[in-house]
Design an enzyme around this catalytic site. Structure first.
Site, short mmCIF file in Angstrom:
data_model
loop_
_atom_site.label_atom_id
_atom_site.label_comp_id
_atom_site.label_asym_id
_atom_site.label_seq_id
_atom_site.Cartn_x
_atom_site.Cartn_y
_atom_site.Cartn_z
CB CYS A 80 -0.33 116.56 50.15
SG CYS A 80 1.19 116.62 51.09
CD GLU A 81 0.50 122.90 54.17
OE1 GLU A 81 1.23 123.03 55.16
OE2 GLU A 81 -0.50 123.60 53.97
CG HIS A 82 3.81 118.50 53.73
ND1 HIS A 82 3.09 117.70 54.58
CD2 HIS A 82 3.97 119.68 54.38
CE1 HIS A 82 2.83 118.36 55.70
NE2 HIS A 82 3.35 119.56 55.59
CG HIS A 83 5.13 115.38 49.15
ND1 HIS A 83 4.55 114.98 50.34
CD2 HIS A 83 6.46 115.24 49.31
CE1 HIS A 83 5.50 114.60 51.18
NE2 HIS A 83 6.66 114.76 50.58
CD GLN A 121 -6.84 112.97 56.81
OE1 GLN A 121 -6.08 112.45 56.01
NE2 GLN A 121 -7.65 112.27 57.58
CG HIS A 149 -2.65 111.45 52.77
ND1 HIS A 149 -2.54 112.80 52.92
CD2 HIS A 149 -3.60 111.05 53.66
CE1 HIS A 149 -3.38 113.22 53.86
NE2 HIS A 149 -4.03 112.16 54.31
CB CYS A 151 2.54 112.39 49.59
SG CYS A 151 1.54 112.60 51.07
#
Length: 188
Positions: A80-83, A121, A149, A151
């Site tokens: 995941c690019e956020h976490h 995703q 996920h 996250c």
């Protein structure tokens, strides 16, 4: 920059991260961790070096085929690019050929190419569909991604077992009857 240079730079930064969270980077269990983490992140993001469309085009064949081709349950792992935490699951791809078919393993390879990048995703689903459309010019393509996920499971809302499903469809799959047929076949 070569891989050895990247590993050395990443190793330094992982050492700094470990120090910042309060770890002793000189203790036995962590001595090789920065290097292992550096190699792991390079492996987990190797999709940036892959041209998905070229991968598909390397195995195109002339073939008259009017029926749907489905490759389902393609396992994938991504970050995941956020976490920068893992998400993983299955991808299902179907296309309706337009005088060209593709080697089936190439579909799994493009799933890997796009999933081995920092991702969301929704974009992953779209990128797979777009590359199929651009390389094959099919009468239709549909991609379904089902994923868990980390996250969502191990931090924040902490909801284990939650599945996220994303769908992208183009061409003939914009017609409900084609989508319904695909989803019925997917259940089998």
């Amino acid at each position: 920059m070569c891989d050895l240079e990247k590993i050395e730079q990443l190793k330094f930064h992982y050492q700094e991260i470990l120090k910042l969270i309060g770890e002793d980077v000189s203790r036995d269990g962590l001595l090789k961790t920065p290097e292992r983490a550096a190699k792991a992140i390079l492996e987990l993001t190797q999709g940036y070096a892959v041209d998905a469309e070229a991968t598909l085009k390397s195995a195109l064949f002339d073939e008259v085929c009017k029926n749907m081709v489905i490759v389902k349950d393609i396992q994938f792992y991504s970050l995941c690019e956020h976490h920068i935490l893992p998400f993983y699951g299955k991808v299902h791809v179907a296309y309706i050929p337009n005088e060209k078919i593709v080697g089936l393993s190439k579909i799994a390879r493009i799933v890997d190419a796009f999933s081995k990048r920092l991702q969301v995703q929704e974009r992953l689903t779209k990128q797979i569909a777009q590359s199929m459309e651009q390389a094959l010019n099919p009468k239709g393509v549909i991609v379904v991604v089902e994923a868990e996920h980390m996250c969502m499971q191990m931090r924040g809302v902490e909801k284990p077992g939650t599945i996220t499903t994303t769908v992208d469809f183009r061409g003939d799959f914009e017609l409900k009857e084609f989508r319904d047929n695909f989803f019925e076949l997917l259940k089998r």
